[in-house]
Design a protein around this motif. Structure first.
Motif, PDB file in Angstrom:
ATOM      1  N   ARG A 141       0.940  -1.158   0.178  1.00 53.68           N
ATOM      2  CA  ARG A 141       0.054   0.210  -0.005  1.00 53.68           C
ATOM      3  C   ARG A 141       1.057   1.148  -0.002  1.00 53.68           C
ATOM      4  O   ARG A 141       1.780   1.336   0.437  1.00 53.68           O
ATOM      5  CB  ARG A 141      -0.966   0.157   1.272  1.00 53.68           C
ATOM      6  N   GLU A 181       7.788   8.927 -15.636  1.00 53.16           N
ATOM      7  CA  GLU A 181       6.445   9.219 -15.234  1.00 53.16           C
ATOM      8  C   GLU A 181       5.949  10.394 -14.931  1.00 53.16           C
ATOM      9  O   GLU A 181       4.794  10.873 -15.428  1.00 53.16           O
ATOM     10  CB  GLU A 181       6.162   8.090 -14.406  1.00 53.16           C
ATOM     11  N   THR A 238       1.765  12.447  -9.825  1.00 57.32           N
ATOM     12  CA  THR A 238       1.155  11.405  -9.789  1.00 57.32           C
ATOM     13  C   THR A 238       1.762  10.140 -10.688  1.00 57.32           C
ATOM     14  O   THR A 238       1.618  10.522 -11.794  1.00 57.32           O
ATOM     15  CB  THR A 238      -0.528  11.246 -10.142  1.00 57.32           C
ATOM     16  N   GLY A 240       2.237   6.585 -12.723  1.00 58.55           N
ATOM     17  CA  GLY A 240       1.111   5.561 -13.540  1.00 58.55           C
ATOM     18  C   GLY A 240       1.585   4.140 -13.673  1.00 58.55           C
ATOM     19  O   GLY A 240       2.109   3.645 -12.486  1.00 58.55           O
ATOM     20  N   LYS A 244       2.772   1.333 -10.741  1.00 61.45           N
ATOM     21  CA  LYS A 244       1.907   0.319 -10.338  1.00 61.45           C
ATOM     22  C   LYS A 244       2.317  -1.018 -10.396  1.00 61.45           C
ATOM     23  O   LYS A 244       2.010  -1.933  -9.646  1.00 61.45           O
ATOM     24  CB  LYS A 244       0.439   0.723 -11.140  1.00 61.45           C
ATOM     25  N   THR A 326      -2.896  -5.407 -11.444  1.00 57.55           N
ATOM     26  CA  THR A 326      -2.355  -4.042 -11.865  1.00 57.55           C
ATOM     27  C   THR A 326      -3.526  -3.222 -12.191  1.00 57.55           C
ATOM     28  O   THR A 326      -3.500  -1.875 -12.130  1.00 57.55           O
ATOM     29  CB  THR A 326      -1.384  -4.415 -13.150  1.00 57.55           C
ATOM     30  N   GLN A 329      -7.174  -1.523  -9.571  1.00 57.05           N
ATOM     31  CA  GLN A 329      -7.434  -0.225  -8.951  1.00 57.05           C
ATOM     32  C   GLN A 329      -6.925   0.939  -9.911  1.00 57.05           C
ATOM     33  O   GLN A 329      -6.567   0.690 -10.767  1.00 57.05           O
ATOM     34  CB  GLN A 329      -6.386   0.062  -7.614  1.00 57.05           C
ATOM     35  N   TYR A 331      -5.884   4.468 -11.430  1.00 58.32           N
ATOM     36  CA  TYR A 331      -4.845   5.397 -11.286  1.00 58.32           C
ATOM     37  C   TYR A 331      -4.733   6.088 -12.720  1.00 58.32           C
ATOM     38  O   TYR A 331      -5.088   5.620 -13.830  1.00 58.32           O
ATOM     39  CB  TYR A 331      -3.729   4.594 -10.861  1.00 58.32           C
ATOM     40  N   ALA A 332      -3.922   7.193 -12.585  1.00 61.55           N
ATOM     41  CA  ALA A 332      -3.709   7.920 -13.885  1.00 61.55           C
ATOM     42  C   ALA A 332      -2.902   7.237 -14.679  1.00 61.55           C
ATOM     43  O   ALA A 332      -1.696   6.854 -14.250  1.00 61.55           O
ATOM     44  CB  ALA A 332      -3.490   9.521 -13.344  1.00 61.55           C
ATOM     45  N   ASN A 333      -3.102   7.264 -16.004  1.00 62.59           N
ATOM     46  CA  ASN A 333      -2.116   6.798 -16.881  1.00 62.59           C
ATOM     47  C   ASN A 333      -2.510   7.311 -18.385  1.00 62.59           C
ATOM     48  O   ASN A 333      -3.799   7.240 -18.772  1.00 62.59           O
ATOM     49  CB  ASN A 333      -2.019   5.157 -17.067  1.00 62.59           C
TER      50      ASN A 333
END
Length: 360
Positions: A141, A181, A238, A240, A244, A326, A329, A331-333
């Motif tokens: 986490r 990233e 953030t 990506g 992750k 992967t 969840q 997440y930004a990408n």
């Protein structure tokens, strides 16, 4: 219009001292400036001698040295360090070492609110971020909290001279991943882009020199400078797909942190490049290349770094589970991450071939 500037950037309060010998000559003054008089020094077993030198330089202000840091910061390891800090009556924490040590210091800060001073001995860049990570029940986490951001960072190139060349290579490319990233992050900015490109350029130029002359303070200092910039990018944006993937591979399958970042980065960038051409072009410029993913893979090869997840011990039967986690969840990408896409990246990284994907 695409050329209209629209961004936000937050500068976090941290003081940086950068010079040879600073670990023992500057850390006591940094602690005093923060008003800290009872400091717990934390480290891993491999870096205990260096941490002891820092602890000795603190004199009576050091109330203990705890060498329990472990990769990916297992929750039970963090809990033990918190117990030690509280039992010692510490009013601050000094983390000496690589990402595992600084990660443990952050865990102590997160649980206790104690101010943290970071004295990094690798190129992980964690010292420049408010990001923390804990691994529990096979799951890593991560989160962000200003309380874990070191109040002071002491960069001493001399500390990195003892870092073996293979570890220097993977630690450095791990730092490069932060900058890559950051270039296509949704919260990037012109300042971050400048730091990211310069960070990649500095690190990519320094690592071959470190490999050729591991005792060169000039090369080590240049790499540490690159790590500072790349870590600052990580702290400001953030992350990506690449990060992750690496969190899943490390937290669930126990793969080594820096080596995993080194292997995965060319493939994650190749997957994202069609959706982030300006970011890919910036990385290519920094590497003096035309194709950034291939140049990253070539850099790893030049440095003798691992080039496949199979080399790191991942089993082919683990790929599907890693892909499922992967995409589990949000997440930004820049490019949508499907189960098929994540599996394609993982399989390519597992095999270690050319970093190419459909649409890339």
């Amino acid at each position: 219009m695409n050329d209209v500037l629209d961004f936000s950037y937050e500068s976090r309060p941290v003081r940086v001292v950068f010079r040879p010998g600073a670990a023992t000559t500057a850390t006591p003054g940094e602690a005093a400036a923060l008003g800290l008089r009872r400091l717990l020094v934390v480290c891993g077993s491999r870096g205990a001698a260096t941490a002891r030198a820092v602890a000795d330089s603190l004199g009576p202000a050091c109330v203990g040295l705890h060498d329990g840091a472990r990769m990916h910061v297992p929750a039970e390891v963090a809990a033990r360090a918190v117990e030690v800090a509280r039992a010692a009556g510490a009013d601050g924490c000094v983390a000496v070492g690589g990402g595992s040590s600084i990660g443990l210091g952050k865990a102590v800060a997160l649980r206790t609110g104690l101010p943290l001073i970071a004295v990094p001995s690798t190129y992980s860049g964690s010292e420049m971020t408010p990001v923390w990570g804990l691994t529990e029940d096979g799951v890593k986490r991560t989160g962000r909290d200003p309380v874990v951001m070191p109040r002071s960072v002491v960069y001493d190139p001399e500390l990195t001279v003892s870092l073996p060349a293979p570890l220097s290579a993977t630690s450095g490319i791990n730092a490069v991943a932060h900058a890559v990233e950051a270039l296509y992050a949704p919260d990037t900015s012109p300042l971050v882009a400048l730091m990211a490109e310069e960070g990649v350029r500095a690190m990519a130029g320094a690592l071959p020199a470190v490999a050729d002359r591991p005792d060169s303070l000039k090369a080590r200092g240049r790499a540490l400078y690159g790590a500072w910039l790349c870590g600052s990018c990580l702290g400001a944006t953030t992350m990506g797909l690449h990060h992750k993937l690496c969190h899943v591979l490390g937290g669930t399958f126990g793969l080594p942190h820096a080596e995993t970042h080194t292997v995965v980065l060319p493939y994650a960038l190749a997957y994202n490049a069609p959706a982030a051409p300006e970011a890919a072009a910036a990385v290519a410029r920094a590497l003096s290349a035309t194709d950034a993913p291939h140049a990253l893979r070539s850099l790893a090869a030049r440095l003798g770094a691992p080039r496949s997840l199979a080399e790191l011990g991942l089993k082919e039967t683990d790929l599907a589970e890693a892909a499922a986690q992967t995409v589990g969840q949000a997440y930004a990408n820049p490019r949508p991450v499907t189960a098929e896409g994540a599996l394609a990246v993982l399989r390519a990284a597992y095999e270690g071939g050319a970093p190419e994907f459909p649409g890339s």
